[in-house]
Design a protein around this motif. Structure first.
Motif, PDB file in Angstrom:
ATOM      1  N   ALA A   1       0.852  -1.189   0.000  1.00 10.97           N
ATOM      2  CA  ALA A   1       0.000   0.000   0.000  1.00 10.97           C
ATOM      3  C   ALA A   1       0.889   1.241   0.000  1.00 10.97           C
ATOM      4  N   LEU A   2       0.352   2.335  -0.522  1.00 12.54           N
ATOM      5  CA  LEU A   2       1.060   3.622  -0.522  1.00 12.54           C
ATOM      6  C   LEU A   2       0.138   4.678   0.079  1.00 12.54           C
ATOM      7  N   SER A   3       0.748   5.737   0.612  1.00 13.27           N
ATOM      8  CA  SER A   3      -0.065   6.864   1.075  1.00 13.27           C
ATOM      9  C   SER A   3      -0.439   7.709  -0.144  1.00 13.27           C
ATOM     10  N   ASP A   4      -1.429   8.585   0.002  1.00 16.85           N
ATOM     11  CA  ASP A   4      -1.867   9.428  -1.111  1.00 16.85           C
ATOM     12  C   ASP A   4      -0.709  10.244  -1.673  1.00 16.85           C
ATOM     13  N   GLU A   5       0.209  10.666  -0.793  1.00 18.03           N
ATOM     14  CA  GLU A   5       1.304  11.537  -1.213  1.00 18.03           C
ATOM     15  C   GLU A   5       2.363  10.805  -2.044  1.00 18.03           C
ATOM     16  N   GLU A   6       2.326   9.461  -2.025  1.00 21.36           N
ATOM     17  CA  GLU A   6       3.311   8.680  -2.785  1.00 21.36           C
ATOM     18  C   GLU A   6       2.807   8.328  -4.182  1.00 21.36           C
ATOM     19  N   VAL A   7       1.675   8.934  -4.546  1.00 20.68           N
ATOM     20  CA  VAL A   7       1.083   8.690  -5.860  1.00 20.68           C
ATOM     21  C   VAL A   7       1.248   9.933  -6.724  1.00 20.68           C
ATOM     22  N   ILE A   8       1.814   9.752  -7.922  1.00 18.03           N
ATOM     23  CA  ILE A   8       1.979  10.863  -8.860  1.00 18.03           C
ATOM     24  C   ILE A   8       0.898  10.735  -9.924  1.00 18.03           C
ATOM     25  N   HIS A   9       0.118  11.786 -10.087  1.00 19.09           N
ATOM     26  CA  HIS A   9      -0.963  11.764 -11.076  1.00 19.09           C
ATOM     27  C   HIS A   9      -0.481  12.349 -12.398  1.00 19.09           C
ATOM     28  N   LYS A  10      -0.551  11.534 -13.451  1.00 19.86           N
ATOM     29  CA  LYS A  10      -0.089  11.970 -14.774  1.00 19.86           C
ATOM     30  C   LYS A  10      -1.275  12.030 -15.740  1.00 19.86           C
ATOM     31  N   GLU A  11      -1.249  13.043 -16.586  1.00 19.56           N
ATOM     32  CA  GLU A  11      -2.290  13.168 -17.614  1.00 19.56           C
ATOM     33  C   GLU A  11      -1.927  12.257 -18.781  1.00 19.56           C
ATOM     34  N   VAL A  12      -2.825  11.370 -19.147  1.00 19.21           N
ATOM     35  CA  VAL A  12      -2.519  10.403 -20.214  1.00 19.21           C
ATOM     36  C   VAL A  12      -3.665  10.337 -21.233  1.00 19.21           C
ATOM     37  N   GLN A  13      -3.314   9.838 -22.414  1.00 21.24           N
ATOM     38  CA  GLN A  13      -4.318   9.607 -23.459  1.00 21.24           C
ATOM     39  C   GLN A  13      -4.977   8.255 -23.194  1.00 21.24           C
ATOM     40  N   SER A  14      -6.264   8.284 -22.898  1.00 11.90           N
ATOM     41  CA  SER A  14      -6.986   7.043 -22.592  1.00 11.90           C
ATOM     42  C   SER A  14      -8.120   6.837 -23.594  1.00 11.90           C
ATOM     43  N   LYS A  15      -8.945   5.846 -23.297  1.00 12.36           N
ATOM     44  CA  LYS A  15     -10.156   5.577 -24.086  1.00 12.36           C
ATOM     45  C   LYS A  15     -11.349   5.576 -23.136  1.00 12.36           C
ATOM     46  N   LEU A  16     -12.464   6.076 -23.633  1.00 16.61           N
ATOM     47  CA  LEU A  16     -13.708   6.023 -22.861  1.00 16.61           C
ATOM     48  C   LEU A  16     -14.612   5.017 -23.577  1.00 16.61           C
TER      49      LEU A  16
ATOM     50  N   ASN B   1      -7.378  19.644   4.134  1.00 18.76           N
ATOM     51  CA  ASN B   1      -8.025  18.484   3.487  1.00 18.76           C
ATOM     52  C   ASN B   1      -7.293  17.182   3.826  1.00 18.76           C
ATOM     53  N   VAL B   2      -6.691  17.163   4.998  1.00 17.95           N
ATOM     54  CA  VAL B   2      -5.860  16.019   5.398  1.00 17.95           C
ATOM     55  C   VAL B   2      -6.714  14.753   5.568  1.00 17.95           C
ATOM     56  N   ARG B   3      -6.135  13.616   5.171  1.00 16.68           N
ATOM     57  CA  ARG B   3      -6.810  12.330   5.354  1.00 16.68           C
ATOM     58  C   ARG B   3      -5.940  11.462   6.241  1.00 16.68           C
ATOM     59  N   ASP B   4      -6.534  10.456   6.816  1.00 15.96           N
ATOM     60  CA  ASP B   4      -5.761   9.555   7.678  1.00 15.96           C
ATOM     61  C   ASP B   4      -4.626   8.934   6.884  1.00 15.96           C
ATOM     62  N   TRP B   5      -3.506   8.763   7.542  1.00 13.60           N
ATOM     63  CA  TRP B   5      -2.249   8.334   6.915  1.00 13.60           C
ATOM     64  C   TRP B   5      -2.142   6.814   6.988  1.00 13.60           C
ATOM     65  N   CYS B   6      -2.066   6.170   5.827  1.00  7.61           N
ATOM     66  CA  CYS B   6      -1.847   4.715   5.783  1.00  7.61           C
ATOM     67  C   CYS B   6      -0.367   4.480   6.063  1.00  7.61           C
ATOM     68  N   ILE B   7      -0.049   3.941   7.243  1.00  3.81           N
ATOM     69  CA  ILE B   7       1.346   3.856   7.679  1.00  3.81           C
ATOM     70  C   ILE B   7       1.952   2.455   7.552  1.00  3.81           C
TER      71      ILE B   7
ATOM     72  N   ASP C   1       2.820  -8.773  13.627  1.00  9.05           N
ATOM     73  CA  ASP C   1       2.402  -8.302  12.304  1.00  9.05           C
ATOM     74  C   ASP C   1       3.588  -8.375  11.349  1.00  9.05           C
ATOM     75  N   GLU C   2       3.350  -8.869  10.143  1.00  9.83           N
ATOM     76  CA  GLU C   2       4.421  -9.042   9.148  1.00  9.83           C
ATOM     77  C   GLU C   2       4.854  -7.726   8.508  1.00  9.83           C
ATOM     78  N   ASP C   3       3.970  -6.717   8.521  1.00  5.77           N
ATOM     79  CA  ASP C   3       4.236  -5.474   7.787  1.00  5.77           C
ATOM     80  C   ASP C   3       5.247  -4.574   8.502  1.00  5.77           C
ATOM     81  N   VAL C   4       5.807  -3.638   7.712  1.00  6.26           N
ATOM     82  CA  VAL C   4       6.688  -2.616   8.298  1.00  6.26           C
ATOM     83  C   VAL C   4       5.991  -1.265   8.192  1.00  6.26           C
ATOM     84  N   LEU C   5       6.587  -0.279   8.843  1.00  3.51           N
ATOM     85  CA  LEU C   5       6.021   1.074   8.816  1.00  3.51           C
ATOM     86  C   LEU C   5       6.553   1.850   7.619  1.00  3.51           C
ATOM     87  N   ASP C   6       5.709   2.738   7.125  1.00  3.83           N
ATOM     88  CA  ASP C   6       6.097   3.656   6.049  1.00  3.83           C
ATOM     89  C   ASP C   6       7.412   4.354   6.422  1.00  3.83           C
TER      90      ASP C   6
END
Length: 828
Positions: free
Chosen positions: A132-147, A346-352, A402-407
């Motif tokens: 999983a990633l936090s919202d801040e680790e996602v880069i939004h790119k404009e792309v050519q898609s199909k509808l 507009n802060v949201r809970d942090w997925c850690i 728990d098997e997971d690690v922290l962000d």
């Protein structure tokens, strides 16, 4: 290149602070970059024929530590070559024992305070890194898609269909409803009905929600709660079923019923053909939309319902917002306060939690009765479980961590505190002395990732700010405007640049065009300019060191006045530079210093005091020149540590331990403003005489005469006469009340200058030149007059600025009068 810019700026600030006598600490360190590092280690193991799944956690961590030891120090070694004057003995790493323990302690504390919880939420899933990633680790790119327009048959009807539009046709396999806006009159007849999902023939309800945009697509929205954050919210509200059709690696799961085990993008192509064959594809349109990509792996993000650990942010965000908005913490430039405010409001809970092994393992332990205990060790967890729950037969081996690690950011947000061990030992001497720190230099893209979270941590664990100033750099871009990155391969190798241009040259080149918050359009020519600057300074040293002293020589008047002028110029520039530092305008401070050294010291002052060829210099002038040179090197040292240290030792006999790094930074004294203004005029006179020589092909060794005629009531200023005489090779300077017939002339301000050349003047050429000058000056006069006739400018501009414009007006009017007189006489 971004790291080089960032760390050069930090070094400039800390070197200057150190030279101001401050106990300046720059503490270096690195984070463990859990996602990127684990991906590298997994790839390395794959090359060796080892699959991560074949290893135990401990075996994998051994490989990860081996990787870290080999590659982790590379960036620090590069910084040393760059001249970063860190306290290297204090180097920290986020997986060091003290910092690791601090992270675990904070997790336990926040969990006990009710600020950390575990739950199923829609998260950003990276199918490549399998985490999983936090919202801040996602880069939004404009792309050519199909509808894709798809039709669903209304249940129980022979010829009634509902058409929806989607960019992700493969997700119809997880549809559990179709939604319409209750206010959409087009679909009143569909209320309360059901439709059949194509290919899987699942019956789903038509629901109503005002969330649906009636203008987008067809106004009908397919609802896939497991694979879209907005669909998830609607599904939760309307109590819809949730069908997760994807495996963690982006292939289709058994719940999809079709295309099981195939990649999501392969399925997209296949399902479109199958929908067309089944009669469900209406049409396809080109469509531009934004798609989320993983910052670390560049994989397309998959929204996914997942059981993760989260941290509540709203409660901590408000005080962290207030102390930035009221300038308790200052942002440079201040424009980023608006970006910061938008994020924090507009802060949201942090997925850690992260589904990785490299990092701090979450200190949560699961009991056979499905309860969770959070503790620092398995032994502590066992004791806590016995205290909290009635489990008489519980054995320590029955509980699983728990098997997971922290962000990674969950360790980085504690950095200003944990590096001083202030979490484990909040009253230790280091944390009490150094916290809060002064300056943070960072990039705007991690304003929320890191800056905001460090502020929150400071408020929570020190009840104080972590730093006072945040300097936000721009992004280093190539000539095409693209961000320099390893992925694009458009970033030069920093070490190669330093080998080619010298570390000082690269530092100066990086800083010459990098104002705070604005992007740096990097060109290798900038580094060449930096190297040329180093060469200019070195050549000035060779010149000064090459002069022989004759103690019997009296100091010439030209040298005496030159020293007085440069002392005033030095002090006035120091005052400007100090002001620019205070405003964190580091690039401008460098440019002010660059001009002082290149123009004022090398091009003017050294020429003004230079003895004649192979002649000695007087002792007083040389001593004062060396003193100026030393002060200039001190001012330049934060920007150019290597050459300034070298020259510092060449200028005087010094022990190796006497470093310029710990010498006193020059401070500004009072200076004669009138003297500086006079020299600015005399520089124009000298340039004009040199231009005259060039135009008339008169060699420099041939002496000239100069006559000056004042055209106003100001007294003639003789201050720099000896300097003009020396630099222009004049036999003398005379002051006249009338024009000098037959002489070549020029005007500076409202003063006329005459140089008798002993030959016939080309009247037509002179008139042409004067008419050009008259045209330019009249145009300049009009622009200044317009500015002064603007009431808004006169009433709102600073008094000094308005006064300067009025002076320009008066000078232009006087100049026009003199030029017109000259043209009149030449025409007579």
């Amino acid at each position: 290149m971004g790291h080089m810019l960032n760390n050069t700026l930090q070094d400039v600030l800390v070197r200057r602070a150190r030279m101001q006598g401050k106990n300046a600490l720059w503490l270096p360190g690195t984070d463990h970059a859990s996602i990127a590092t684990e991906a590298k280690v997994v790839a390395k193991l794959k090359e060796e024929g080892i699959d991560k799944s074949e290893l135990t956690r401990e075996q994998f961590l051994d490989h990860a530590w081996e990787w870290k030891e080999k590659h982790g120090g590379i960036i620090l070694e590069q910084l040393k070559k760059l001249g970063a004057s860190c306290d290297w003995d204090r180097t920290r790493f986020t997986m060091d024992e003290a910092l690791y323990d601090s992270v675990i302690d904070v997790f336990i504390d926040l969990y006990n305070k009710g600020l950390i919880y575990r739950g199923v939420r829609m998260v950003n899933w990276d199918p490549s890194a399998l985490t999983a990633l936090s919202d801040e680790e996602v880069i939004h790119k404009e792309v050519q898609s199909k509808l894709y327009y798809l039709r669903y048959k209304v249940e129980g009807s022979e010829d009634e269909w509902v058409t929806i539009a989607t960019t992700r046709p493969e997700t119809i396999l997880g549809d559990t409803a179709v939604c319409i806006n209750p206010n959409d009159e087009r679909y009143t007849n569909l209320k309360g009905k059901r439709v059949i999902v194509p290919l899987v023939n699942r019956s789903v309800p038509i629901i109503e929600d005002e969330y649906v945009d009636m203008e987008f697509g067809t106004g009908c929205l397919k609802i896939t709660p497991a694979h879209d954050i907005n669909d998830y919210e609607i599904g939760f509200k309307h109590k819809l079923d949730t069908i997760d059709i994807f495996n963690d690696n982006g292939t289709l799961s058994e719940k999809a019923e079709l295309y099981i085990g195939e990649d999501r993008f392969v399925v997209r192509k296949k399902i479109v053909k199958d929908l067309e064959n089944a009669g469900n594809l209406v049409k396809i349109e080109d469509y531009v939309n934004k798609i989320g990509y993983s910052e670390r792996t560049n994989e397309v993000i998959e929204p996914k319902l997942s059981l993760q650990w989260f941290m509540k942010m709203e409660e901590m965000a408000k005080p962290a917002l207030d102390i930035v908005m009221d300038d308790t913490i200052k942002f440079h430039p201040a424009k980023f306060k608006n970006t910061y405010r938008h994020w924090m409001e507009n802060v949201r809970d942090w997925c850690i939690s992260r589904q990785l092994w490299w990092g701090q393992q979450i200190p949560a332990y699961y009991l056979p009765n499905k309860e969770i205990v959070v503790a620092k060790s398995k032994e502590d967890a066992f004791k806590l479980a016995q205290e909290k729950y009635d489990l008489p037969d519980l054995r320590i081996d029955d509980i699983q961590q728990d098997e997971d690690v922290l962000d990674t950011w969950f360790s980085s947000w504690l950095w200003p505190i944990s590096v001083f061990d202030g979490i484990r030992y909040p009253d230790n001497e280091d944390i009490k002395y150094y916290y809060p720190t002064n300056d943070l230099v960072t990039a705007p893209e991690i304003l929320f990732f890191w800056v905001a979270r460090m502020i929150m941590a400071g408020q929570e664990y020190r009840k104080d700010i972590p730093f006072k100033n945040v300097y936000l750099t721009g992004i280093v871009r190539d000539k095409q405007g693209r961000k320099m990155s390893k992925q694009l391969g458009n970033s030069p190798d920093p070490i190669e640049l330093m080998n080619k241009y010298g570390a000082d040259g690269v530092r100066v080149g990086m800083l010459l065009t990098s104002p705070a918050g604005n992007d740096l359009p990097f060109d290798e020519m900038l580094c060449e300019q930096g190297r040329n600057f180093s060469n200019k300074i070195w050549n000035a040293l060779r010149l000064v060191k090459g002069w022989e002293v004759d103690e019997s020589i009296k100091q010439p008047d030209s040298s005496s006045v030159s020293i007085r002028w440069f002392e005033a110029k030095l002090n006035s520039t120091i005052k400007v530079i100090d002001g620019l530092y205070s405003d964190y305008r580091i690039s401008e401070a460098l440019m002010a210093l660059y001009k002082l050294i290149w123009d004022d010291f090398c091009s003017w002052y050294l020429e003004m005091i230079k003895p004649a060829y192979q002649k000695p210099i007087d002792k007083n002038t040389l001593e004062k020149t060396v003193e100026f040179f030393e002060k200039l090197m001190k001012l330049a040292h934060p920007f150019m540590p290597f050459i300034t240290e070298d020259i510092w030792h060449h200028l005087a006999e010094r022990k190796e331990s006497e470093s310029i790094m710990v010498s006193d930074m020059p401070t500004a004294w009072g200076f004669d403003k009138k003297l500086l203004e006079t020299m600015e005029i005399e520089e124009q006179v000298i340039i004009a005489i040199r231009s005259l020589r060039k135009d008339k092909n008169i060699p420099n060794k041939e002496p000239l005469e100069l006559f000056i005629r004042k055209n106003n009531e100001e007294e003639a200023n003789h201050t720099f006469d000896s300097v003009i005489t020396k630099l222009c090779n004049l036999t003398g300077i005379g002051y006249v009340e009338e024009k000098v017939p037959g002489a070549s002339s020029f005007i500076v301000k409202s003063t006329e200058f005459f140089v008798p050349l002993g030959d016939t003047i080309d009247k037509e050429a002179e008139i042409l030149k004067l008419e050009e000058e008259l045209k330019y000056t009249k145009g300049f006069l009009i622009s200044v007059s317009k500015k002064l006739s603007n009431e808004r400018f006169v009433n709102n501009a600073p008094e000094k600025v308005v006064e300067m414009e009025r002076k320009k007006l008066a000078d232009a009017e006087s100049r026009i009068k003199v030029i017109e007189e000259q043209i009149k006489e030449l025409n007579a």
